[in-house]
Write a protein that holds these residues in place. Structure first.
Motif, short mmCIF file in Angstrom:
data_model
loop_
_atom_site.label_atom_id
_atom_site.label_comp_id
_atom_site.label_asym_id
_atom_site.label_seq_id
_atom_site.Cartn_x
_atom_site.Cartn_y
_atom_site.Cartn_z
N LYS A 11 0.85 -1.19 0.00
CA LYS A 11 0.00 0.00 0.00
C LYS A 11 0.88 1.24 0.00
CE LYS A 11 -4.13 1.64 2.24
NZ LYS A 11 -5.12 1.32 3.25
N CYS A 12 0.54 2.19 -0.80
CA CYS A 12 1.26 3.46 -0.82
C CYS A 12 0.43 4.49 -0.08
CB CYS A 12 1.51 3.90 -2.26
SG CYS A 12 2.39 5.47 -2.36
N PHE A 13 1.04 5.16 0.89
CA PHE A 13 0.34 6.17 1.68
C PHE A 13 0.63 7.59 1.19
CE2 PHE A 13 0.38 2.63 4.69
CZ PHE A 13 -0.94 2.64 5.12
N GLY A 14 1.39 7.72 0.14
CA GLY A 14 1.72 9.05 -0.37
C GLY A 14 3.23 9.25 -0.33
N PRO A 27 3.05 10.23 6.84
CA PRO A 27 1.71 10.81 6.65
C PRO A 27 0.75 10.40 7.77
CG PRO A 27 2.56 9.97 4.58
CD PRO A 27 3.51 9.52 5.66
N ALA A 28 -0.10 11.34 8.19
CA ALA A 28 -1.03 11.11 9.31
C ALA A 28 -1.92 9.91 9.09
CB ALA A 28 -1.87 12.37 9.55
N HIS A 29 -2.45 9.72 7.87
CA HIS A 29 -3.35 8.59 7.65
C HIS A 29 -2.60 7.26 7.73
CE1 HIS A 29 -2.03 9.85 3.62
NE2 HIS A 29 -2.23 8.62 3.22
N ASP A 35 -1.36 2.37 13.38
CA ASP A 35 -1.27 2.56 14.84
C ASP A 35 0.15 2.90 15.27
OD1 ASP A 35 -2.37 2.71 17.39
OD2 ASP A 35 -1.90 0.62 17.83
N ILE A 36 0.74 3.88 14.60
CA ILE A 36 2.07 4.38 14.96
C ILE A 36 1.86 5.63 15.79
CG2 ILE A 36 4.27 5.29 14.12
CD1 ILE A 36 3.78 3.62 11.55
N GLU A 37 2.19 5.53 17.07
CA GLU A 37 1.97 6.65 17.98
C GLU A 37 3.27 7.41 18.23
OE1 GLU A 37 0.20 4.89 21.45
OE2 GLU A 37 -1.61 4.30 20.36
#
Length: 97
Positions: A11-14, A27-29, A35-37
């Protein structure tokens, strides 16, 4: 989604830009979905052919190592059993000659 299937998903998140201090903003999404805090430890690996980076959450790598270790223990038992079985078969063949 089954955990087994998630290892095969790509998956590419940007995109992200490397800042002057070598920092990259995830990226925030992506952080939310994965679940990276704040304060999470990520392990950094080189990508395929040394042409990129792969980030893994440290706890995910720890879990993977435990699973692989357990599987290796099982394989070791099978190989040990097979080696003993082969040795026993070989010694009986020698006696029968």
């Amino acid at each position: 989604m089954d955990d087994k299937d998630s290892w095969h998903e790509f998956k590419c998140f940007g995109s992200a830009t490397v800042g002057s201090r070598g920092q990259v903003v995830i990226p925030a999404h992506a952080r939310k979905e994965l679940d990276i805090e704040v304060g999470a430890t990520l392990l950094v690996f080189s990508g395929v052919g040394g042409r990129g980076l792969i980030l893994f959450k440290a706890d995910a790598v720890e879990q993977l190592v435990k699973v692989v270790s357990k599987q290796l223990t099982t394989v070791e038992r099978v190989l040990t059993s097979q080696t003993r079985s082969n040795a026993d078969s070989g010694s009986s063949e020698v006696r029968n000659r």
